[in-house]
Structure formats: structure tokens, C-alpha cells
Design a protein around this motif. Structure first.
Motif, PDB file in Angstrom:
ATOM      1  N   UNK A  91      59.445  44.526  32.161  1.00  0.00           N
ATOM      2  CA  UNK A  91      58.999  45.311  33.301  1.00  0.00           C
ATOM      3  C   UNK A  91      57.530  45.109  33.630  1.00  0.00           C
ATOM      4  N   UNK A  92      56.799  44.365  32.811  1.00  0.00           N
ATOM      5  CA  UNK A  92      55.370  44.216  33.060  1.00  0.00           C
ATOM      6  C   UNK A  92      55.084  43.296  34.241  1.00  0.00           C
ATOM      7  N   UNK A  93      56.045  42.441  34.616  1.00  0.00           N
ATOM      8  CA  UNK A  93      55.836  41.537  35.729  1.00  0.00           C
ATOM      9  C   UNK A  93      54.901  40.406  35.366  1.00  0.00           C
ATOM     10  N   UNK A  94      54.150  39.918  36.347  1.00  0.00           N
ATOM     11  CA  UNK A  94      53.226  38.799  36.172  1.00  0.00           C
ATOM     12  C   UNK A  94      51.889  39.190  36.770  1.00  0.00           C
ATOM     13  N   UNK A  95      50.822  39.002  36.015  1.00  0.00           N
ATOM     14  CA  UNK A  95      49.488  39.267  36.542  1.00  0.00           C
ATOM     15  C   UNK A  95      49.170  38.290  37.660  1.00  0.00           C
ATOM     16  N   UNK A  96      48.623  38.805  38.748  1.00  0.00           N
ATOM     17  CA  UNK A  96      48.312  37.943  39.886  1.00  0.00           C
ATOM     18  C   UNK A  96      46.855  37.935  40.279  1.00  0.00           C
ATOM     19  N   UNK A  97      46.153  39.068  40.133  1.00  0.00           N
ATOM     20  CA  UNK A  97      44.755  39.203  40.550  1.00  0.00           C
ATOM     21  C   UNK A  97      43.992  39.932  39.455  1.00  0.00           C
ATOM     22  N   UNK A  98      42.758  39.523  39.228  1.00  0.00           N
ATOM     23  CA  UNK A  98      41.889  40.212  38.268  1.00  0.00           C
ATOM     24  C   UNK A  98      40.456  40.117  38.756  1.00  0.00           C
ATOM     25  N   UNK A  99      39.708  41.198  38.564  1.00  0.00           N
ATOM     26  CA  UNK A  99      38.296  41.230  38.951  1.00  0.00           C
ATOM     27  C   UNK A  99      37.559  42.129  37.970  1.00  0.00           C
ATOM     28  N   UNK A 100      36.363  41.702  37.574  1.00  0.00           N
ATOM     29  CA  UNK A 100      35.525  42.453  36.639  1.00  0.00           C
ATOM     30  C   UNK A 100      34.186  42.763  37.286  1.00  0.00           C
ATOM     31  N   UNK A 479      53.033  40.224  29.319  1.00  0.00           N
ATOM     32  CA  UNK A 479      53.605  41.206  28.386  1.00  0.00           C
ATOM     33  C   UNK A 479      52.741  41.343  27.137  1.00  0.00           C
ATOM     34  N   UNK A 480      52.267  40.219  26.638  1.00  0.00           N
ATOM     35  CA  UNK A 480      51.443  40.256  25.421  1.00  0.00           C
ATOM     36  C   UNK A 480      50.141  41.002  25.680  1.00  0.00           C
ATOM     37  N   UNK A 481      49.500  40.761  26.837  1.00  0.00           N
ATOM     38  CA  UNK A 481      48.233  41.423  27.115  1.00  0.00           C
ATOM     39  C   UNK A 481      48.417  42.931  27.326  1.00  0.00           C
ATOM     40  N   UNK A 482      49.456  43.313  28.069  1.00  0.00           N
ATOM     41  CA  UNK A 482      49.717  44.735  28.317  1.00  0.00           C
ATOM     42  C   UNK A 482      50.001  45.456  27.007  1.00  0.00           C
ATOM     43  N   UNK A 493      53.963  53.054  25.924  1.00  0.00           N
ATOM     44  CA  UNK A 493      54.633  52.324  27.002  1.00  0.00           C
ATOM     45  C   UNK A 493      53.596  51.690  27.905  1.00  0.00           C
ATOM     46  N   UNK A 494      54.092  51.014  28.936  1.00  0.00           N
ATOM     47  CA  UNK A 494      53.215  50.353  29.892  1.00  0.00           C
ATOM     48  C   UNK A 494      52.333  51.394  30.585  1.00  0.00           C
TER      49      UNK A 494
END
Length: 560
Positions: A91-100, A479-482, A493-494
Motif C-alpha cells: 500500500x505504500x505505492x511509489x515515491x515520485x517527488x521529494x524536496x528538502x 516500502x523499505x524507506x516507509x 503502520x504507514x
């Protein structure tokens, strides 16, 4: 609390597009995904600006903010899930965007530095741009948070645009659907991302002056104008060529005639900061550098051959990052309240910002969740602002207090009781709870996970060691990062928040505008990295001409 800055998820939902149908009958469903937001409490850090000669360093606090936006595998592009695979059920899906973003806070100035931003290429890139909407909404939300917390303090958004193929998602450059921008396209793209900040609505009682600035080493004023957004803004807000460093120095109480090293900020992984470090080493201004000049010249705090800001930017043109065909753009947006005054309070502790001071332990909390996960000794935290006021002496107490004689400590007697060893940085338990602190942590503004700097660094290092080369690997890495962040925070959970776009879009932007704007439209951009891609020119006019000439020569050859 103002409703417009109450929740980050609400701000993103307002910025992301809803479903629409084009004139050609193409149906675009409402954009939806999962928001994950990490942030740390402010802690003392190295000063952002070097102090002028004879002045003390500015007390500075730093907090880190990291946002990711992911989508379901069924909504991705560039691959198909394996039928019957375990990844189909995650259910975590796929990361698409990230900003710091890194937020530096001093007494009179708050600086929001955009440290990194990247995409994986799995989010559909049909217009309008999801990446632009997420980054712009997140930066604007943070600015509004700072404006609401300190309405009379100047806020600066700063970044440098340097093109790379990948920043936060290792292996994503190998994905064919990742749209990589070159240097010039990236500068124009970031200017459009920051452009909505000029329309921030401020309370009527506090009129704000908001301006944007763009400078590129080696470019004159006429060339810089081609990178400025042409949007018309109200209240005289506009984009300008150059930089606001002299204006920021005045806000900090520093003269514009001070040495340039006292006017320029030093950000992490900043090409400007690396050049400043080299100049410091030449005159022995670095802490561990040998003294190679006279003490009087070293005391003046001035560089050799770089006496002012104009000369500094001229010298930057010949640095490796800004030469050999590469272009680096420096952008600022300055929010200056008209009633700007220097009556702000020095940030001596994190409670001034409404966030408890964390000397030990690890805090991870969802602002909108009823249960708060915390691990920190309660004795190290103030339970309320009243406790802090009760322990703070008044000015009259400072004046009337008389020096007391130093008492001699009596020698200790009795049996020696050894203490149990304790891990440095706090408790090793990540799941302990404390009901006494729930009320105070619920008052923290914003949503997301509040986490210690150690936990934040662990989450970032985990992300930088994953792989996003294809859809299946990217889903497994997500999934591993979440799960890793959930383990650090003691969550079962998520911890993501679902967001569905509500912005109404009339029609998608035509692709023809990408070439006319010299950097692509907002919807065509799917990545913030940079790999120069030159399009092959098709000589359409030459092809038929060659065919005609060859056809004419053949009959002559037959007659001969």
C-alpha cells in the motif's frame, strides 16, 4: 490558527489538479497520492553569516523539513506491475517527488533554504505539472507558517539551481520517463516555482513588500531578464535582477560596507560557500588554516582581490561549477513587512517558537493523530510556558542581586553507588509514551512527523542508499524507506496522509509553449535534475532540394 496554514495536506490538495477532460476527449482523472512529511525541532547550529570584525556571531537555530509525495503503482508510468507479485499488494505505492528545506532562524531574519529536490519519473507528466504544484505549495506553506509565527520578521527563500541527473533518488536517472532539465531550463523552472510566493496574502494590518531576485555569474542585466517570470503581481511586487544581500545585511544590523564574507550566507553543498572557504584559506581566516598574512590584515576580515560583492560575483564566473558551459543560478524571494522592526526576541530556546527543547530522546508525532509517540525524559522539558516564566528572573532581580560568597563543598562520604551506562543522545527506547507531554506536543503547528535530528539523518541516509531504477525496485525501495521511518518513530503502520487534488484546471497547456518559453512549460517538467539533451535538427528544406537536383542530373547523363 489561520485555516489557510492549518494543515499541509490541505494546502497540497488546493494546489494539485482535479480531473478534467480536454477538447480532444482525453480524460485526466483527479490527481491523488500520499503525502509524507518529516521535520525536526529547531536546534542551535553554526551561524549562517560570518560576523563582521569585532562583532559576535549571530545565534542561529536550524530545523530540517523533508516532504515526499508518492502515488499508487497503478497510476505510474514507465512499467507494469508483475502479475501475482507481492508488490501488487503493498500500500505504500511509489515515491515520485521529494524536496528538502532547511530553515535558519536568527533574531531578525528567517531563511528558508531549498536544499534538494528530485523526482523519480513515475508520476505522469501531462500538464499541469504535479512537481511544480507540490514544490510551490510546500514552500509557500512554510513561508506562511513563519509569517504567522513572526509577522514582523523578514523571511527569505533562497536556493541555487544546479542541474544534475539525480539528487535524492539513486538510480532514477536510468528511468527512461524521467524528464531531465538542463541548466537554463532548471533556472527558469525554479523561478516559476517561486513566483506564487509574490502573491502571498498578508494581514491588512501588516503590509508586506515581496520581491524576487535572480543572478547568474557571468550574465549581465539584459541576459538575466530572460529568466524572470512575466507574471503581473499586485502591490508592486516584482522580480528583479541581482541579489538582496545588501538589504539582508541592513536587516541584520550589518553595514553594506562590511567585508563580503559577512554579507554572504554559507549553505550546505553551496558552490558559493566553497569559493568563500577557499578565499578564507588564502588569508588565514579559516579556523584550522595557517596564518599566511599579517595579523592586522587578517583581523580586518577581508579577502585578497575580492573587496566587494560585485567583484565576488565576477570571480564566481570562473569557478568550476559556473564555467565550462555550465550555468548556476541563484534565486531569492524576500518577504519584508512594511512595519519591519527590530523588536524580535532572541531565540535562546526552542520554546520561543512554540516547540519544546529536545536535549535527549527521540520525538515522532503526527499532529492530527490522537496518540503521540514519544521517548524523552519528562524532567528535561518544560510542561508549559508558565513554568519557563516562573524560572526566569526579572530585570529588577538582576539589578538588586548581590554577589554571594562561594561556599566550600564538603567532601563526599559513604558508599559509592555506580551509575548505569546511558547511550549518548538520549534513551534507546523509541516506543515509550508520556502523557504529561501530550498537551504541549499537540500545540505544534503543521502536520507530519516531528523527529529528532538523529532520526531525520537516519531516514535520509536510508533513502540515499536505495534504488529507483525501475518500477518494481522503486516500489520495494519505497516500502523499505516507509517501514524504516516507522520503526524509528515506533509506528505500527504507514504514516502517510492521502491527498486528492481539488484545483480546477480549464485545459492542459499546449506543448508548443515549451519551446517558446525556452525551458518547457510547467506541465512538461517531471524532474529537477539536469542532463543536457540536445535535439537533433531535421533539415526539412535541404532534403527535397537534394532529391530535385539528383533527378535533374540523371536525364542529362542519359542524353550524353
Amino acid at each position: 490558527m489561520d485555516s489557510k496554514t492549518a494543515f499541509l495536506a490541505e494546502a497540497l490538495a488546493t494546489a494539485l489538479p482535479t480531473g478534467l477532460t480536454t477538447d480532444a476527449g482525453v480524460n485526466f482523472p483527479a490527481f491523488q497520492g500520499k503525502l509524507r512529511y518529516l521535520h525536526t525541532p529547531p536546534k542551535p547550529c553554526d551561524p549562517l553569516f560570518s560576523p563582521p570584525p569585532g562583532h559576535e556571531t549571530e545565534k542561529t537555530r536550524l530545523s530540517s523539513h523533508f516532504l515526499t509525495f508518492g502515488i499508487a503503482k497503478s497510476d505510474t508510468v514507465g512499467g507494469k506491475p508483475i502479475v501475482g507479485s507481492v508488490l501488487d499488494d503493498q500500500e505504500e505505492g511509489v515515491l515520485g517527488i521529494a524536496i528538502e528545506l532547511l530553515v535558519y532562524t536568527t533574531r531578525y531574519l528567517t531563511t528558508l533554504f531549498v536544499s534538494k529536490a528530485d523526482t523519480t519519473g513515475y508520476i505522469p507528466n501531462h500538464p499541469p505539472s504535479r512537481t511544480k504544484a507540490v514544490c510551490s505549495a510546500f514552500i509557500k506553506w512554510l513561508v506562511e507558517q513563519e509569517q504567522q509565527r513572526h509577522p514582523h520578521r523578514k523571511v527569505v527563500v533562497s536556493l541555487f539551481a544546479r542541474a544534475q541527473s539525480q539528487y535524492l533518488f539513486p538510480g532514477s536517472a536510468e528511468h527512461n520517463n524521467k524528464h531531465v532539465l538542463d541548466d537554463r531550463q532548471l533556472i527558469r523552472w525554479w523561478a516559476r516555482v517561486l513566483d506564487p510566493l509574490l502573491d502571498i496574502a498578508i494581514d491588512q494590518e501588516v503590509k508586506a513588500e515581496i520581491n524576487g531576485y535572480v543572478t547568474i555569474p557571468g550574465y549581465d542585466t539584459q541576459e538575466l531578464r530572460g529568466y524572470l517570470p512575466r507574471t503581473q503581481h499586485s502591490h508592486g511586487r516584482q522580480w528583479k535582477t541581482g541579489h538582496p544581500l545588501a538589504e539582508l545585511a541592513e536587516t541584520r544590523g550589518v553595514s553594506a560596507a562590511a567585508p563580503p564574507r559577512s554579507l554572504l550566507p554559507r549553505f550546505p553543498d553551496d558552490p558559493k560557500a566553497r569559493f568563500m572557504q577557499d578565499l578564507d584559506d588564502e588569508v588565514g581566516l579559516a579556523g584550522d588554516a595557517p596564518v599566511t598574512v599579517s595579523p592586522s590584515k587578517r583581523k580586518s576580515g577581508r579577502w585578497n582581490n575580492v573587496g566587494d560583492l560585485a567583484r565576488f560575483w565576477e570571480a564566481m564566473e570562473f569557478r568550476q561549477e559556473c564555467s565550462s558551459g555550465r550555468v548556476v543560478g541563484f534565486l531569492w524571494v524576500v518577504v519584508s513587512p512594511a512595519s519591519d522592526s527590530k523588536d524580535g526576541s532572541q531565540l535562546t530556546d526552542a520554546m520561543k517558537d512554540g516547540i519544546p527543547s529536545l536535549e535527549q530522546g527521540s520525538i515522532c508525532t503526527l499532529a492530527d493523530a490522537p496518540d503521540i509517540v514519544i521517548s524523552a525524559p519528562a524532567s528535561k522539558l518544560y510542561h508549559s510556558l508558565s513554568d519557563l516564566r516562573d524560572t526566569t528572573p526579572t530585570p529588577s532581580q538582576f539589578i538588586s542581586a548581590s554577589p554571594t560568597k562561594k561556599r566550600k563543598r564538603k567532601p563526599l562520604t559513604g558508599p559509592i553507588v555506580p551509575r548505569q551506562p546511558r547511550l549518548k543522545g538520549g534513551s534507546s527506547s523509541l516506543t515509550a509514551t508520556s502523557t504529561d507531554l501530550n498537551g504541549m506536543l499537540n500545540s505544534i503547528r503543521g502536520d507530519g512527523l516531528l523527529i529528532t535530528q538523529e532520526g531525520y539523518d537516519r531516514a535520509m541516509q536510508t533513502l540515499l542508499h536505495l534504488d529507483f531504477a525501475n518500477l518494481h525496485i522503486a516500489a520495494r525501495s519505497t516500502t523499505k524507506w516507509v517501514n524504516e521511518v516507522a520503526t524509528v518513530c515506533g509506528l505500527a503502520s504507514d504514516w502517510g496522509v492521502d491527498v486528492v487534488g481539488r484545483a480546477i484546471v480549464a485545459s492542459p497547456e499546449p506543448k508548443a509553449s515549451a519551446a517558446s518559453n525556452g525551458g518547457g512549460s510547467g506541465g512538461a517538467i517531471n524532474d529537477l535534475g539536469g542532463m543536457v539533451r540536445k535535439k537533433k535538427r531535421k533539415d526539412i528544406d535541404d532534403t527535397p532540394a537534394v532529391n530535385v537536383l539528383s533527378a535533374r542530373k540523371k536525364p542529362k547523363a542519359v542524353e550524353a
